[in-house]
Design a protein around this motif. Sequence first.
Motif, PDB file in Angstrom:
ATOM      1  N   ARG A 142      43.802  21.554  25.046  1.00  0.00           N
ATOM      2  CA  ARG A 142      44.240  22.438  26.440  1.00  0.00           C
ATOM      3  C   ARG A 142      44.397  23.904  26.054  1.00  0.00           C
ATOM      4  NH1 ARG A 142      46.533  19.951  30.750  1.00  0.00           N
ATOM      5  NH2 ARG A 142      46.902  22.166  31.417  1.00  0.00           N
ATOM      6  N   ARG A 143      45.167  24.263  24.757  1.00  0.00           N
ATOM      7  CA  ARG A 143      45.109  25.442  24.523  1.00  0.00           C
ATOM      8  C   ARG A 143      44.252  26.332  24.049  1.00  0.00           C
ATOM      9  NH1 ARG A 143      50.763  25.166  20.719  1.00  0.00           N
ATOM     10  NH2 ARG A 143      52.106  24.587  22.230  1.00  0.00           N
ATOM     11  N   GLN A 144      43.163  25.509  23.574  1.00  0.00           N
ATOM     12  CA  GLN A 144      41.898  25.962  23.104  1.00  0.00           C
ATOM     13  C   GLN A 144      41.205  26.410  24.506  1.00  0.00           C
ATOM     14  OE1 GLN A 144      38.629  23.715  21.780  1.00  0.00           O
ATOM     15  NE2 GLN A 144      38.146  25.244  20.261  1.00  0.00           N
ATOM     16  N   GLY A 145      41.347  25.617  25.605  1.00  0.00           N
ATOM     17  CA  GLY A 145      40.672  25.953  26.860  1.00  0.00           C
ATOM     18  C   GLY A 145      41.193  27.068  27.362  1.00  0.00           C
ATOM     19  N   ARG A 146      42.581  27.288  27.313  1.00  0.00           N
ATOM     20  CA  ARG A 146      43.174  28.487  27.958  1.00  0.00           C
ATOM     21  C   ARG A 146      42.695  29.580  27.173  1.00  0.00           C
ATOM     22  NH1 ARG A 146      47.630  24.820  28.769  1.00  0.00           N
ATOM     23  NH2 ARG A 146      48.812  25.458  26.657  1.00  0.00           N
ATOM     24  N   VAL A 147      42.721  29.683  25.789  1.00  0.00           N
ATOM     25  CA  VAL A 147      42.183  30.768  25.093  1.00  0.00           C
ATOM     26  C   VAL A 147      41.008  31.094  25.517  1.00  0.00           C
ATOM     27  CG1 VAL A 147      41.750  31.505  22.797  1.00  0.00           C
ATOM     28  CG2 VAL A 147      44.079  30.416  23.276  1.00  0.00           C
ATOM     29  N   LEU A 148      40.149  30.115  25.473  1.00  0.00           N
ATOM     30  CA  LEU A 148      38.565  30.663  25.714  1.00  0.00           C
ATOM     31  C   LEU A 148      38.637  31.133  27.355  1.00  0.00           C
ATOM     32  CD1 LEU A 148      36.661  27.360  24.576  1.00  0.00           C
ATOM     33  CD2 LEU A 148      37.011  30.027  23.313  1.00  0.00           C
ATOM     34  N   ALA A 149      39.418  30.722  27.991  1.00  0.00           N
ATOM     35  CA  ALA A 149      39.254  31.337  29.423  1.00  0.00           C
ATOM     36  C   ALA A 149      39.737  32.484  29.511  1.00  0.00           C
ATOM     37  CB  ALA A 149      40.241  30.454  30.512  1.00  0.00           C
ATOM     38  N   LEU A 150      40.804  32.931  28.677  1.00  0.00           N
ATOM     39  CA  LEU A 150      41.384  34.159  28.616  1.00  0.00           C
ATOM     40  C   LEU A 150      40.484  35.102  28.089  1.00  0.00           C
ATOM     41  CD1 LEU A 150      45.076  33.491  27.659  1.00  0.00           C
ATOM     42  CD2 LEU A 150      44.293  34.370  29.771  1.00  0.00           C
ATOM     43  N   LEU A 151      39.752  34.711  26.991  1.00  0.00           N
ATOM     44  CA  LEU A 151      38.746  35.634  26.427  1.00  0.00           C
ATOM     45  C   LEU A 151      37.424  35.983  27.520  1.00  0.00           C
ATOM     46  CD1 LEU A 151      38.605  34.057  22.817  1.00  0.00           C
ATOM     47  CD2 LEU A 151      39.551  36.235  23.490  1.00  0.00           C
ATOM     48  N   GLU A 152      37.357  34.832  28.245  1.00  0.00           N
ATOM     49  CA  GLU A 152      36.191  35.201  29.346  1.00  0.00           C
ATOM     50  C   GLU A 152      36.602  36.213  30.283  1.00  0.00           C
ATOM     51  OE1 GLU A 152      32.847  34.900  31.458  1.00  0.00           O
ATOM     52  OE2 GLU A 152      32.922  34.402  29.365  1.00  0.00           O
ATOM     53  N   VAL A 153      37.951  36.014  30.665  1.00  0.00           N
ATOM     54  CA  VAL A 153      38.437  36.906  31.512  1.00  0.00           C
ATOM     55  C   VAL A 153      38.492  38.565  30.906  1.00  0.00           C
ATOM     56  CG1 VAL A 153      40.686  37.907  32.786  1.00  0.00           C
ATOM     57  CG2 VAL A 153      39.867  35.342  32.926  1.00  0.00           C
ATOM     58  N   ARG A 154      39.028  38.571  29.543  1.00  0.00           N
ATOM     59  CA  ARG A 154      39.111  39.684  28.870  1.00  0.00           C
ATOM     60  C   ARG A 154      37.477  40.253  28.762  1.00  0.00           C
ATOM     61  NH1 ARG A 154      37.965  41.561  24.032  1.00  0.00           N
ATOM     62  NH2 ARG A 154      39.520  43.329  23.196  1.00  0.00           N
ATOM     63  N   ARG A 155      36.633  39.391  28.477  1.00  0.00           N
ATOM     64  CA  ARG A 155      35.233  40.101  28.495  1.00  0.00           C
ATOM     65  C   ARG A 155      34.824  40.375  29.664  1.00  0.00           C
ATOM     66  NH1 ARG A 155      30.297  38.951  29.785  1.00  0.00           N
ATOM     67  NH2 ARG A 155      31.085  36.977  30.943  1.00  0.00           N
ATOM     68  N   ARG A 156      35.008  39.747  30.811  1.00  0.00           N
ATOM     69  CA  ARG A 156      34.541  40.287  31.930  1.00  0.00           C
ATOM     70  C   ARG A 156      35.326  41.551  32.604  1.00  0.00           C
ATOM     71  NH1 ARG A 156      35.587  35.036  35.288  1.00  0.00           N
ATOM     72  NH2 ARG A 156      35.417  36.445  37.151  1.00  0.00           N
ATOM     73  N   LEU A 157      36.718  41.711  32.148  1.00  0.00           N
ATOM     74  CA  LEU A 157      37.347  42.981  32.574  1.00  0.00           C
ATOM     75  C   LEU A 157      36.839  44.217  31.530  1.00  0.00           C
ATOM     76  CD1 LEU A 157      41.160  41.714  32.735  1.00  0.00           C
ATOM     77  CD2 LEU A 157      39.657  42.645  34.511  1.00  0.00           C
ATOM     78  N   VAL A 158      36.491  44.018  30.319  1.00  0.00           N
ATOM     79  CA  VAL A 158      35.990  45.131  29.717  1.00  0.00           C
ATOM     80  C   VAL A 158      34.766  45.604  30.287  1.00  0.00           C
ATOM     81  CG1 VAL A 158      35.339  45.529  27.317  1.00  0.00           C
ATOM     82  CG2 VAL A 158      37.161  44.460  27.575  1.00  0.00           C
ATOM     83  N   ALA A 159      33.853  44.408  30.374  1.00  0.00           N
ATOM     84  CA  ALA A 159      32.448  44.636  30.943  1.00  0.00           C
ATOM     85  C   ALA A 159      32.466  45.407  32.154  1.00  0.00           C
ATOM     86  CB  ALA A 159      31.748  43.583  31.197  1.00  0.00           C
ATOM     87  N   GLU A 160      33.214  45.047  33.272  1.00  0.00           N
ATOM     88  CA  GLU A 160      33.631  45.980  34.317  1.00  0.00           C
ATOM     89  C   GLU A 160      34.296  47.031  34.183  1.00  0.00           C
ATOM     90  OE1 GLU A 160      32.533  45.246  37.466  1.00  0.00           O
ATOM     91  OE2 GLU A 160      31.666  43.146  36.642  1.00  0.00           O
ATOM     92  N   SER A 161      35.301  47.304  33.416  1.00  0.00           N
ATOM     93  CA  SER A 161      35.881  48.398  33.211  1.00  0.00           C
ATOM     94  C   SER A 161      34.800  49.633  32.486  1.00  0.00           C
ATOM     95  CB  SER A 161      37.106  48.337  31.851  1.00  0.00           C
ATOM     96  OG  SER A 161      37.626  49.514  31.750  1.00  0.00           O
ATOM     97  N   MET A 162      33.988  48.952  31.714  1.00  0.00           N
ATOM     98  CA  MET A 162      32.731  50.116  31.518  1.00  0.00           C
ATOM     99  C   MET A 162      32.120  50.472  32.661  1.00  0.00           C
ATOM    100  SD  MET A 162      31.443  48.340  27.693  1.00  0.00           S
ATOM    101  CE  MET A 162      30.328  49.497  27.317  1.00  0.00           C
ATOM    102  N   ARG A 163      31.673  49.536  33.368  1.00  0.00           N
ATOM    103  CA  ARG A 163      30.860  49.957  34.504  1.00  0.00           C
ATOM    104  C   ARG A 163      31.694  50.792  35.611  1.00  0.00           C
ATOM    105  NH1 ARG A 163      28.467  44.755  34.135  1.00  0.00           N
ATOM    106  NH2 ARG A 163      30.087  43.492  35.248  1.00  0.00           N
ATOM    107  N   ALA A 164      33.154  50.440  35.568  1.00  0.00           N
ATOM    108  CA  ALA A 164      33.954  51.170  36.558  1.00  0.00           C
ATOM    109  C   ALA A 164      33.945  52.779  35.937  1.00  0.00           C
ATOM    110  CB  ALA A 164      35.358  50.741  36.521  1.00  0.00           C
ATOM    111  N   ASP A 165      34.251  52.734  34.513  1.00  0.00           N
ATOM    112  CA  ASP A 165      34.049  54.201  33.999  1.00  0.00           C
ATOM    113  C   ASP A 165      32.860  54.941  34.324  1.00  0.00           C
ATOM    114  OD1 ASP A 165      36.432  54.200  32.958  1.00  0.00           O
ATOM    115  OD2 ASP A 165      35.689  53.356  31.011  1.00  0.00           O
ATOM    116  N   GLU A 166      31.665  54.050  34.155  1.00  0.00           N
ATOM    117  CA  GLU A 166      30.559  55.084  34.817  1.00  0.00           C
ATOM    118  C   GLU A 166      30.286  55.385  36.130  1.00  0.00           C
ATOM    119  OE1 GLU A 166      27.296  52.049  33.965  1.00  0.00           O
ATOM    120  OE2 GLU A 166      27.733  52.244  31.763  1.00  0.00           O
ATOM    121  N   ARG A 167      30.901  54.307  36.971  1.00  0.00           N
ATOM    122  CA  ARG A 167      31.026  54.930  38.553  1.00  0.00           C
ATOM    123  C   ARG A 167      32.167  55.910  38.763  1.00  0.00           C
ATOM    124  NH1 ARG A 167      31.094  49.100  39.156  1.00  0.00           N
ATOM    125  NH2 ARG A 167      33.478  49.033  39.151  1.00  0.00           N
ATOM    126  N   SER A 168      32.946  55.981  38.063  1.00  0.00           N
ATOM    127  CA  SER A 168      34.044  57.003  38.127  1.00  0.00           C
ATOM    128  C   SER A 168      33.424  58.345  37.612  1.00  0.00           C
ATOM    129  CB  SER A 168      35.324  56.748  37.271  1.00  0.00           C
ATOM    130  OG  SER A 168      36.261  57.688  37.369  1.00  0.00           O
TER     131      SER A 168
END
Length: 404
Positions: A177-203
Amino acid sequence: MGRLAARVLDFLTIDPLRIRSVLRLVLIALIALLIYHSRVEHRFEGVFNAVLVVYTLVAVAFLVVVLFGPDREWFGWVSTAVDVVIVMALCMASGPGTIALYPIFFLLPISVAFLERPLVTGLLGAGAALGYLLAWVAYATGTEKLSGRVPVMVYVQVGCLLWLTAAITALSYTLARRQGRVLALLEVRRRLVAESMRADERSNRQLSEQLHDGPLQNLLAARLDLDELREGPTDAGFDRLDAALRETVSALRTTVSTLHPQVLEQVGLSAAVGELAQVNEQRWGTPVRTELADVGRPESQTLIYRAARELLANALKHARATRLDVTLRRESDATVLRVIDDGVGFDPTILDDRVAEGHIGLASLVVGIEAAGGAIDIDPRPGQGTVVTVTVPDKTESVWPQQI
């Protein structure tokens, strides 16, 4: 020496099969020591020794393959099957010496727990307990001394094995379960980083368009007026030039203030939030009532200012609010910001969907506040608006990069 040990440990623990392969060799050594010091007589001494030697060779070969060979998904299953077959073979060859092998049955499910597969761990543990019982039943049936009766102590030992199985299975489930939560957090972090880069481009694109359509056009117009003034100076020409330059200076000040609020550094958080509320009120035409206590310059003022800007923007853009209330105050050792709107309300459960759509402002704000040891409470009131409360302690727990 310490660094070398740490690197070796990291190399082994990066894959559960590696550490398990090393522990298997230790287990074999313990079996050999256990048999040697217990000095029990085996039913088939030669077969027992041969099986133990084969087990050792297989364990060494498997360790080499796991450490230096390609990864295979079926390695774990083969490894588990080999362990079970070998241990059962040792028990059948030992006969009365099975009692001396009892501790080994405890070690089998523990080693499988590293694989973070609760079902496999539970099945192996239950199989080990059943195998231990069957080995005794087979021995008791073929022994006149026992007359087919299994000693009561064997049932107690089987009960201990089953208890261990339940405990290790629960541990394996927790790790999974902990591994699943860690993987989910890593996926959220990956998506946030990707969207943050796109947000910087839009800004950057929006900033470029804003500078091009505003200050740059005014400067071009001022240059044309200046060329005309060189040929024939007039009061109207100077007035146009002055107006163009004033408008350019005003637009540039607004842009600079958006990128870096100077008032935040000069007069503190309360004044900066007040100016932010005033700017939004003028821009959107929506009344913003403020109640701002003097909170000074807390360590987290940049994060709180960013929260105020994000929450005001969301309420005015998406909630279709007709009135907003902004309060800022001190509570114990924390600064509390509250934004209340009378809009359509907000559903916190759609936050992940908003991130997937590319809207990361509020999601990244929540991550930033929690990383600083604070909390953000969203109280949606369908049809009546939303109350958002941000609480950030004076001493933040970690440094979070702020984007102002």
